[in-house]
Design a protein around this motif. Sequence first.
Motif, PDB file in Angstrom:
ATOM      1  N   GLY A 151       0.798  -1.217   0.000  1.00 33.89           N
ATOM      2  CA  GLY A 151       0.000   0.000   0.000  1.00 33.89           C
ATOM      3  C   GLY A 151       0.833   1.270   0.000  1.00 33.89           C
ATOM      4  O   GLY A 151       0.470   2.272   0.625  1.00 33.89           O
ATOM      5  N   ILE A 152       1.976   1.240  -0.703  1.00 26.66           N
ATOM      6  CA  ILE A 152       2.888   2.391  -0.711  1.00 26.66           C
ATOM      7  C   ILE A 152       2.415   3.417  -1.737  1.00 26.66           C
ATOM      8  O   ILE A 152       2.258   3.094  -2.919  1.00 26.66           O
ATOM      9  N   PRO A 153       2.190   4.662  -1.328  1.00 28.92           N
ATOM     10  CA  PRO A 153       1.701   5.699  -2.245  1.00 28.92           C
ATOM     11  C   PRO A 153       2.714   6.000  -3.352  1.00 28.92           C
ATOM     12  O   PRO A 153       3.917   5.810  -3.175  1.00 28.92           O
ATOM     13  N   PRO A 154       2.241   6.497  -4.487  1.00 32.00           N
ATOM     14  CA  PRO A 154       3.125   6.769  -5.641  1.00 32.00           C
ATOM     15  C   PRO A 154       4.297   7.692  -5.331  1.00 32.00           C
ATOM     16  O   PRO A 154       5.381   7.527  -5.898  1.00 32.00           O
ATOM     17  N   GLU A 155       4.117   8.651  -4.421  1.00 29.00           N
ATOM     18  CA  GLU A 155       5.179   9.639  -4.192  1.00 29.00           C
ATOM     19  C   GLU A 155       6.447   9.037  -3.576  1.00 29.00           C
ATOM     20  O   GLU A 155       7.513   9.655  -3.593  1.00 29.00           O
ATOM     21  N   TYR A 156       6.345   7.841  -3.006  1.00 35.45           N
ATOM     22  CA  TYR A 156       7.514   7.209  -2.389  1.00 35.45           C
ATOM     23  C   TYR A 156       8.172   6.162  -3.285  1.00 35.45           C
ATOM     24  O   TYR A 156       9.253   5.666  -2.971  1.00 35.45           O
ATOM     25  N   ARG A 157       7.557   5.803  -4.387  1.00 32.04           N
ATOM     26  CA  ARG A 157       7.989   4.619  -5.127  1.00 32.04           C
ATOM     27  C   ARG A 157       9.340   4.781  -5.795  1.00 32.04           C
ATOM     28  O   ARG A 157      10.078   3.799  -5.952  1.00 32.04           O
ATOM     29  N   THR A 158       9.684   5.991  -6.189  1.00 32.71           N
ATOM     30  CA  THR A 158      10.980   6.186  -6.850  1.00 32.71           C
ATOM     31  C   THR A 158      12.150   5.953  -5.893  1.00 32.71           C
ATOM     32  O   THR A 158      13.285   5.761  -6.340  1.00 32.71           O
ATOM     33  N   LYS A 159      11.872   5.944  -4.598  1.00 36.70           N
ATOM     34  CA  LYS A 159      12.942   5.762  -3.612  1.00 36.70           C
ATOM     35  C   LYS A 159      13.201   4.294  -3.284  1.00 36.70           C
ATOM     36  O   LYS A 159      14.202   3.976  -2.634  1.00 36.70           O
ATOM     37  N   LEU A 160      12.327   3.398  -3.706  1.00 36.91           N
ATOM     38  CA  LEU A 160      12.374   2.030  -3.202  1.00 36.91           C
ATOM     39  C   LEU A 160      13.643   1.285  -3.579  1.00 36.91           C
ATOM     40  O   LEU A 160      14.231   0.585  -2.754  1.00 36.91           O
TER      41      LEU A 160
END
Length: 401
Positions: A151-160
């Motif tokens: 359930g990770i929001p889009p704004e954090y995904r580039t950091k994964l």
Amino acid sequence: MLDVSSFDLNAIGMDYIRDPYPTLRALREQAPVHRNGDGSVFLTRHADILKVYQSRAMLSDKTEEFGKKFGQCPLHTHHTTSLVFNDPPYHTVVRKLLASAFTPRKLAVFEGLIEGIVDRLLDRVEDLGELDLIDDFAKVLPTEIISFMLGIPPEYRTKLRGYSLAILGALDPVVSPERLKAGNEAVTEFAEILSDIIAHRRAHPDGAMEGEVLESLIFGDVDGQRLSEEELIQNCIFLLNAGHETTTSLVGNSIGILLGAPGEHRRLIDDPDLITSAVEEFLRLESPLQQGNRLAGEDIDLGGTLLRKGTYIHTSIAGANRDPAVFDQPDRVDLSRKPNKHLAFATGIHICLGATLARVEGRLAIGGLVKRFPKLAANGDSAMVPLARFRGFATLPVRVR
């Protein structure tokens, strides 16, 4: 022949990281149970590693070892709390809870989700024409999957991927202070994000989508036992690490293998049904996870060499997967290789929980690329991630037309 009498896993450099296979071959032939300077041993034979993985007396708990390596810090908290570095009974409880993510029903949901993501990515690849396969394709698929699961929001995904590489990089035999600092910062930052996401899901349990894992981890129990907040956060980080970098590397490594083996590439173009066995061969030849560890909980005999209780063991998955005692012409690519008893997902009680999902991701992503872009070719210099424990491309420039 390469002399490996002075080899020490704790003193390896970039030459080994770039191409470990000649060294692993020499170790397997000259010193398959090789003792490092610190008293630990490095195993390179398939039979020895299989025996270690299948023995319940070989332990995964690394609390003492990681205490020496990390001290008290976020990396120590993470790696001593997550599933992979623990043993029963804690391991049993956590594994049962995480297994709720990989039921046949949820895997069916994931397969449909993966197909949709892959189709959208292939459209993007076609529009680009020239691209970095890692940034523009291979890392996007697992990012979307793990984000859906947690359930990770889009704004954090580039950091994964950055979080994953920083945390996993600290597990290498040789780790610089800078890498330790980056790993600790990644654990801290991602834990804070997850804490907010978990709090939101606790308050809104009805908002979970079918197939989401986070709800099961928060509210699930095994014989009345639930994960504590710390255990919940650290095992969500573990899911990121287990499912992100390995899938990125599986896709990237597979395409890298095909680009270097034009005959086998042609076979797969002409016979798309080869993709299932091809994925197994990619996993064997360039395993995303190159190395594991165990602590001997009792004495164990490995091919006539006795390891005493308390011995710290490094297992070379990469070495085992190219053992000629198990694989005919082990350095050759054979997309129809059968049997293919590789150890890319380990085995025993710590066999990779997401192996089936990883195979689905690999089959759809790699098969889709090869089928849609038969002219796929290298388009510049590639670079590997500078890690020994994990193997994958940092960049892989390609063109598709």
